[in-house]
Design a protein around this motif. Structure first.
Motif, mmCIF file in Angstrom:
data_model
loop_
_atom_site.group_PDB
_atom_site.id
_atom_site.type_symbol
_atom_site.label_atom_id
_atom_site.label_comp_id
_atom_site.label_asym_id
_atom_site.label_seq_id
_atom_site.Cartn_x
_atom_site.Cartn_y
_atom_site.Cartn_z
ATOM 1 N N ALA A 101 -10.850 8.017 21.097
ATOM 2 C CA ALA A 101 -11.571 8.835 21.464
ATOM 3 C C ALA A 101 -10.143 8.969 22.493
ATOM 4 C CB ALA A 101 -12.881 9.140 22.576
ATOM 5 N N VAL A 102 -10.247 10.638 23.288
ATOM 6 C CA VAL A 102 -8.759 11.238 23.551
ATOM 7 C C VAL A 102 -9.503 11.834 24.806
ATOM 8 C CG1 VAL A 102 -7.784 12.039 21.822
ATOM 9 C CG2 VAL A 102 -6.534 12.201 24.297
ATOM 10 N N SER A 103 -9.700 12.213 25.912
ATOM 11 C CA SER A 103 -9.804 13.808 27.023
ATOM 12 C C SER A 103 -9.146 14.217 27.508
ATOM 13 C CB SER A 103 -11.246 13.093 26.914
ATOM 14 O OG SER A 103 -11.305 12.349 28.152
ATOM 15 N N ARG A 104 -9.068 15.291 28.030
ATOM 16 C CA ARG A 104 -8.413 15.541 29.085
ATOM 17 C C ARG A 104 -8.638 16.089 30.391
ATOM 18 N NH1 ARG A 104 -4.596 19.695 31.602
ATOM 19 N NH2 ARG A 104 -2.580 18.559 31.983
ATOM 20 N N ASN A 105 -8.889 16.320 31.101
ATOM 21 C CA ASN A 105 -9.888 17.146 32.331
ATOM 22 C C ASN A 105 -8.745 17.835 33.008
ATOM 23 O OD1 ASN A 105 -12.392 16.058 33.021
ATOM 24 N ND2 ASN A 105 -10.653 13.906 33.532
ATOM 25 N N ILE A 106 -9.730 19.015 33.134
ATOM 26 C CA ILE A 106 -8.867 20.474 33.948
ATOM 27 C C ILE A 106 -9.338 20.917 34.401
ATOM 28 C CG2 ILE A 106 -8.117 22.882 33.446
ATOM 29 C CD1 ILE A 106 -7.624 21.803 30.266
ATOM 30 N N PRO A 107 -8.902 20.612 35.638
ATOM 31 C CA PRO A 107 -10.194 21.180 37.109
ATOM 32 C C PRO A 107 -10.133 22.442 37.365
ATOM 33 C CG PRO A 107 -8.157 19.475 38.367
ATOM 34 C CD PRO A 107 -8.110 20.106 36.424
ATOM 35 N N VAL A 108 -10.689 23.372 37.703
ATOM 36 C CA VAL A 108 -11.034 25.246 37.761
ATOM 37 C C VAL A 108 -11.760 25.188 38.712
ATOM 38 C CG1 VAL A 108 -10.544 25.534 35.320
ATOM 39 C CG2 VAL A 108 -12.940 24.545 36.133
ATOM 40 N N GLU A 109 -12.122 26.625 39.318
ATOM 41 C CA GLU A 109 -12.358 27.096 40.093
ATOM 42 C C GLU A 109 -12.853 28.359 39.856
ATOM 43 O OE1 GLU A 109 -10.560 27.985 43.979
ATOM 44 O OE2 GLU A 109 -9.467 25.462 44.393
ATOM 45 N N LEU A 110 -14.275 28.122 38.377
ATOM 46 C CA LEU A 110 -15.215 29.219 37.979
ATOM 47 C C LEU A 110 -16.539 29.141 38.412
ATOM 48 C CD1 LEU A 110 -13.658 28.534 34.763
ATOM 49 C CD2 LEU A 110 -12.685 30.269 36.157
ATOM 50 N N SER A 121 -16.334 23.528 38.754
ATOM 51 C CA SER A 121 -15.546 22.724 38.869
ATOM 52 C C SER A 121 -14.743 21.998 37.743
ATOM 53 C CB SER A 121 -15.738 21.171 40.148
ATOM 54 O OG SER A 121 -16.540 20.300 39.393
ATOM 55 N N ASN A 122 -14.909 22.147 36.866
ATOM 56 C CA ASN A 122 -13.516 20.880 36.245
ATOM 57 C C ASN A 122 -14.598 21.293 34.832
ATOM 58 O OD1 ASN A 122 -11.807 18.581 35.656
ATOM 59 N ND2 ASN A 122 -12.878 17.443 34.285
ATOM 60 N N LEU A 123 -13.903 21.094 33.267
ATOM 61 C CA LEU A 123 -13.258 21.586 31.980
ATOM 62 C C LEU A 123 -12.882 20.198 32.004
ATOM 63 C CD1 LEU A 123 -12.559 24.494 31.449
ATOM 64 C CD2 LEU A 123 -15.473 23.592 31.993
ATOM 65 N N GLN A 124 -13.866 19.232 30.403
ATOM 66 C CA GLN A 124 -13.511 17.986 30.573
ATOM 67 C C GLN A 124 -13.151 18.277 28.263
ATOM 68 O OE1 GLN A 124 -14.844 13.593 29.675
ATOM 69 N NE2 GLN A 124 -13.135 12.825 31.500
ATOM 70 N N PHE A 125 -12.038 18.316 28.195
ATOM 71 C CA PHE A 125 -11.846 18.716 26.727
ATOM 72 C C PHE A 125 -11.518 17.201 25.750
ATOM 73 C CE2 PHE A 125 -10.472 22.344 28.523
ATOM 74 C CZ PHE A 125 -11.068 23.606 27.848
ATOM 75 N N GLY A 169 -15.133 18.494 21.430
ATOM 76 C CA GLY A 169 -16.281 19.465 22.277
ATOM 77 C C GLY A 169 -15.735 19.606 24.002
ATOM 78 N N VAL A 170 -16.210 20.098 24.982
ATOM 79 C CA VAL A 170 -16.062 20.025 25.869
ATOM 80 C C VAL A 170 -17.292 19.722 27.081
ATOM 81 C CG1 VAL A 170 -16.246 22.406 26.091
ATOM 82 C CG2 VAL A 170 -14.762 22.196 27.725
ATOM 83 N N LEU A 171 -17.017 19.326 28.438
ATOM 84 C CA LEU A 171 -17.678 18.370 28.803
ATOM 85 C C LEU A 171 -18.156 19.893 30.625
ATOM 86 C CD1 LEU A 171 -19.791 16.766 30.811
ATOM 87 C CD2 LEU A 171 -17.944 15.352 31.141
ATOM 88 N N ILE A 172 -18.666 20.483 30.761
ATOM 89 C CA ILE A 172 -18.901 21.854 32.152
ATOM 90 C C ILE A 172 -19.632 20.559 33.017
ATOM 91 C CG2 ILE A 172 -19.077 23.911 32.443
ATOM 92 C CD1 ILE A 172 -19.533 24.480 29.654
ATOM 93 N N THR A 173 -18.559 20.535 34.397
ATOM 94 C CA THR A 173 -18.737 19.807 35.439
ATOM 95 C C THR A 173 -19.014 21.011 36.344
ATOM 96 O OG1 THR A 173 -18.006 17.666 35.235
ATOM 97 C CG2 THR A 173 -19.170 18.519 36.990
ATOM 98 N N ALA A 174 -20.128 20.720 37.211
ATOM 99 C CA ALA A 174 -20.910 22.436 37.845
ATOM 100 C C ALA A 174 -21.704 21.763 38.816
ATOM 101 C CB ALA A 174 -21.708 23.413 37.224
ATOM 102 N N GLY A 175 -21.224 20.988 40.225
ATOM 103 C CA GLY A 175 -21.900 20.040 41.154
ATOM 104 C C GLY A 175 -22.473 19.464 39.931
ATOM 105 N N GLN A 176 -23.933 18.557 40.535
ATOM 106 C CA GLN A 176 -24.433 18.139 39.338
ATOM 107 C C GLN A 176 -25.329 18.156 38.173
ATOM 108 O OE1 GLN A 176 -25.395 14.794 41.453
ATOM 109 N NE2 GLN A 176 -24.056 15.837 42.442
ATOM 110 N N LEU A 177 -24.345 19.399 37.324
ATOM 111 C CA LEU A 177 -25.002 19.257 36.272
ATOM 112 C C LEU A 177 -24.028 19.075 35.251
ATOM 113 C CD1 LEU A 177 -27.293 21.293 34.318
ATOM 114 C CD2 LEU A 177 -26.411 22.978 34.993
#
Length: 186
Positions: free
Chosen positions: A92-101, A105-109, A132-140
């Motif tokens: 498995a390989v992944s990359r985190n991209i911090p965002v302010e949307l 706060s973060n997208l992990q592809f 896929g993508v993991l979308i982080t929004a606070g505790q969600l």
């Protein structure tokens, strides 16, 4: 057991083992199962790499004449058989991209590939690739996946029962797009 090392990047090398009983409802006897795995993880910057090799064996106490090559499993009220003994290899390989949307706060592809090498030659080996993508929004935490080339016996029927509709055919294989939402307290 995990060994951590590295200065510029974080490396983890580990070994896991499990042993336990395997109860048979028909015979009321307990067999055993065991597994051992070697796993490696490396974090450098926003990148993550994971690799694992695992050996699993099940020794059920079946009725006389009943095969020990498969195990009966079940999910969502649907029974299916799996190989009793197998090796699994995953990468498995992944990359985190911090965002302010807004709250995001973060997208992990990520891309996860798995291969199950079944020890009985006449059984078809299984492959799965999940992008896929993991979308982080606070505790969600929301996972949006595309799982391709699913050759795992039983999964198609289980997924059909979950979705209550046909899974579309792409490239001659059953593919699946899933959305999983996890709420976590940390």
């Amino acid at each position: 057991m995990i060994y951590k090392f590295g200065e510029k990047s974080i490396n983890r090398l580990g070994v896991s083992a499990q042993y336990g009983g395997l109860y048979n409802l028909d015979t009321e006897k307990t067999g055993d199962h065991h597994g051992i795995a070697l796993h490696y993880e490396r974090n450098w910057g926003r990148w993550n790499l994971k690799a694992q090799a695992m050996n699993v064996a099940h020794n059920p106490e079946n009725l006389p004449g009943e095969s020990r090559e498969t195990l009966q499993m079940g999910a969502y009220g649907f029974p299916y058989s799996i190989a009793a003994d197998f090796n699994i290899y995953s990468l498995a390989v992944s990359r985190n991209i911090p965002v302010e949307l807004g709250p995001i706060s973060n997208l992990q592809f990520y891309n996860d590939f798995g291969y199950m090498d079944k020890k009985v030659d006449r059984f078809e080996d299984s492959f799965m690739n999940v992008t896929g993508v993991l979308i982080t929004a606070g505790q969600l935490y929301t996972y949006i996946d595309y799982a391709a080339d699913i050759t795992i016996p039983g999964w198609e029927a289980i997924l059909w029962m979950i979705l209550q509709r046909e899974i579309p055919m792409l490239n001659g294989k059953r593919d699946l797009i899933s959305i999983l939402v996890t709420i976590s307290k940390q």
